[in-house]
Write an enzyme that holds these catalytic residues in place. Structure first.
Site, PDB file in Angstrom:
ATOM      1  N   LYS A   1      -5.663  12.583 -12.486  1.00 16.56           N
ATOM      2  CA  LYS A   1      -6.606  11.493 -12.220  1.00 16.56           C
ATOM      3  C   LYS A   1      -7.194  10.928 -13.525  1.00 16.56           C
ATOM      4  O   LYS A   1      -7.548   9.745 -13.586  1.00 16.56           O
ATOM      5  CB  LYS A   1      -7.700  11.956 -11.245  1.00 16.56           C
ATOM      6  CG  LYS A   1      -7.171  12.209  -9.840  1.00 16.56           C
ATOM      7  CD  LYS A   1      -6.575  10.930  -9.212  1.00 16.56           C
ATOM      8  CE  LYS A   1      -6.039  11.131  -7.822  1.00 16.56           C
ATOM      9  NZ  LYS A   1      -5.484   9.908  -7.217  1.00 16.56           N
TER      10      LYS A   1
ATOM     11  N   ASP B   1       9.492   8.295  -0.948  1.00 20.33           N
ATOM     12  CA  ASP B   1       8.608   9.072  -1.814  1.00 20.33           C
ATOM     13  C   ASP B   1       8.368   8.297  -3.111  1.00 20.33           C
ATOM     14  O   ASP B   1       9.328   7.911  -3.788  1.00 20.33           O
ATOM     15  CB  ASP B   1       9.319  10.408  -2.106  1.00 20.33           C
ATOM     16  CG  ASP B   1       8.411  11.387  -2.816  1.00 20.33           C
ATOM     17  OD1 ASP B   1       7.462  10.951  -3.496  1.00 20.33           O
ATOM     18  OD2 ASP B   1       8.667  12.599  -2.687  1.00 20.33           O
TER      19      ASP B   1
ATOM     20  N   VAL C   1     -14.099  12.552   0.251  1.00 22.25           N
ATOM     21  CA  VAL C   1     -13.725  11.700   1.384  1.00 22.25           C
ATOM     22  C   VAL C   1     -13.054  12.593   2.416  1.00 22.25           C
ATOM     23  O   VAL C   1     -12.113  13.328   2.078  1.00 22.25           O
ATOM     24  CB  VAL C   1     -12.701  10.618   0.960  1.00 22.25           C
ATOM     25  CG1 VAL C   1     -12.309   9.753   2.156  1.00 22.25           C
ATOM     26  CG2 VAL C   1     -13.233   9.773  -0.181  1.00 22.25           C
TER      27      VAL C   1
ATOM     28  N   ILE D   1       0.852  -1.201   0.000  1.00 24.99           N
ATOM     29  CA  ILE D   1       0.000   0.000   0.000  1.00 24.99           C
ATOM     30  C   ILE D   1       0.886   1.250   0.000  1.00 24.99           C
ATOM     31  O   ILE D   1       1.722   1.425   0.895  1.00 24.99           O
ATOM     32  CB  ILE D   1      -0.913   0.047   1.253  1.00 24.99           C
ATOM     33  CG1 ILE D   1      -1.714  -1.247   1.398  1.00 24.99           C
ATOM     34  CG2 ILE D   1      -1.836   1.270   1.209  1.00 24.99           C
ATOM     35  CD1 ILE D   1      -2.515  -1.355   2.699  1.00 24.99           C
TER      36      ILE D   1
ATOM     37  N   TYR E   1      -4.864  18.571 -11.129  1.00 27.05           N
ATOM     38  CA  TYR E   1      -5.308  17.397 -10.364  1.00 27.05           C
ATOM     39  C   TYR E   1      -6.182  16.493 -11.239  1.00 27.05           C
ATOM     40  O   TYR E   1      -5.991  15.272 -11.260  1.00 27.05           O
ATOM     41  CB  TYR E   1      -6.062  17.843  -9.106  1.00 27.05           C
ATOM     42  CG  TYR E   1      -6.560  16.683  -8.282  1.00 27.05           C
ATOM     43  CD1 TYR E   1      -5.656  15.842  -7.635  1.00 27.05           C
ATOM     44  CD2 TYR E   1      -7.922  16.420  -8.157  1.00 27.05           C
ATOM     45  CE1 TYR E   1      -6.110  14.754  -6.891  1.00 27.05           C
ATOM     46  CE2 TYR E   1      -8.379  15.340  -7.408  1.00 27.05           C
ATOM     47  CZ  TYR E   1      -7.465  14.510  -6.780  1.00 27.05           C
ATOM     48  OH  TYR E   1      -7.911  13.432  -6.057  1.00 27.05           O
TER      49      TYR E   1
HETATM   50  C1  8X3 Z   1     -11.062  14.152  -4.698  1.00 24.72           C
HETATM   51  C2  8X3 Z   1     -12.373  14.538  -5.261  1.00 24.72           C
HETATM   52  O1  8X3 Z   1     -13.883  16.493  -5.884  1.00 24.72           O
HETATM   53  O2  8X3 Z   1     -12.017  17.001  -4.460  1.00 24.72           O
HETATM   54  O3  8X3 Z   1     -10.408  13.188  -5.471  1.00 24.72           O
HETATM   55  O4  8X3 Z   1     -11.645  16.518  -6.779  1.00 24.72           O
HETATM   56  S1  8X3 Z   1     -12.467  16.193  -5.614  1.00 24.72           S
END
Ligand code: 8X3
Length: 275
Positions: free
Chosen positions: A177, A80, A206, A10, A173
């Protein structure tokens, strides 16, 4: 019978989803290999998990007095994921442990700020890309040979709803993803015939250290979840554990998990509001 347990690796294991997954997989009878940057946290977590593993073994002994059960072993490495050198060092130092590798949970990841792209800081851009994309690729590339040898295994990547839908202030970000979505899909295709399964877990909001890391500001981080009920790291650990526990011929390709109070990214029902 004192059989060796399968090993689950993990990343980002010292908090949040990674930590919750460590506890959940311990209950499923895995040995664990935890990687995170913060060594003190890993030492503490190893101790907690070992204590739990021993108490679980005692309970199991009482139920099945004729079987010899060893408690799960907990290994860790402070490093890291964006450093290939550190990953290589980790693997070189634990060759025999990784021989039992069955599961890779690519959980390490972060967001930095929510400013429009032109106001993004270059260091932050690098950190997000290096951790969320390169870290995942490096780890998977270096660890995969241990599973290829066995002709079975499971890679679980922590994507996000941000890997499906883009929102303002999320350019980098979301790009990282979206890459996780593509890598998961590509790996599943490339690994066809190897017996290795690949799953993308894509959570919405989350509550963990995620927002604190993103905003570096306690008030802003708290405000994200105000008046609504977010998912917990344990909710996501449940989804991961369920995906792993399907029969070997079943590959859960992806799972999108929202809190009931979230309709879409940036669309949140808060107490006393409709948005
Ligand atoms: C986190 C979800 O909505 O903050 O991966 O981008 S959000």
């Amino acid at each position: 019978m004192n059989q060796k347990k399968p090993l689950a690796f993990i990343s980002g294991a010292s908090s949040g989803i990674g930590k919750a997954t460590a506890f959940s997989l311990l209950h499923q009878g895995y040995d664990l290999f935890l990687m995170a940057r913060r060594k003190e946290r890993l030492i503490e977590l190893k101790k907690e998990l070992e204590e739990l593993a021993i108490s679980m073994t005692h309970t199991a002994h009482q139920k099945q007095s004729d079987s010899e059960m060893a408690p799960s072993q907990i290994h860790f490495f402070a490093g890291d994921v964006s450093s290939l050198t550190e990953i290589e060092k980790m693997i070189q130092g634990h060759q025999s442990v990784f021989k039992r590798l069955s599961v890779i949970i690519n959980n390490a990841g972060l967001a930095k700020g929510s400013d429009p792209f032109h106001k993004n800081n270059l260091n932050a851009i690098n950190q997000v890309i290096d951790t969320n994309i390169k870290g995942l690729l490096y780890l998977t590339h270096q660890l995969l040979p241990f599973m290829l040898d066995k002709k079975e295994g499971h890679i679980v990547n922590l994507g996000s709803v941000a890997g499906r839908w883009v929102y303002p202030g999320g350019t980098v970000y979301c790009a990282s993803k979206f890459a996780v979505t593509a890598i998961t899909e590509g790996l599943r295709q490339d690994l066809l015939g190897t017996g290795i399964r690949v799953t993308n877990i894509e959570p919405g909001m989350v509550e963990s250290e995620f927002s604190m890391v993103r905003f570096d500001n306690e008030e802003k981080a708290k405000a994200v979840y105000e008046g609504m009920t977010p998912l917990t790291p344990e909710d996501i650990a449940d989804c991961i554990t369920w995906s792993l526990s399907r029969p070997k011929h079943v590959n859960i390709q992806e799972m999108i998990i929202y809190p009931t109070d979230q309709g879409a990214i940036r669309m949140v029902h808060r107490q006393g509001s409709h948005k």
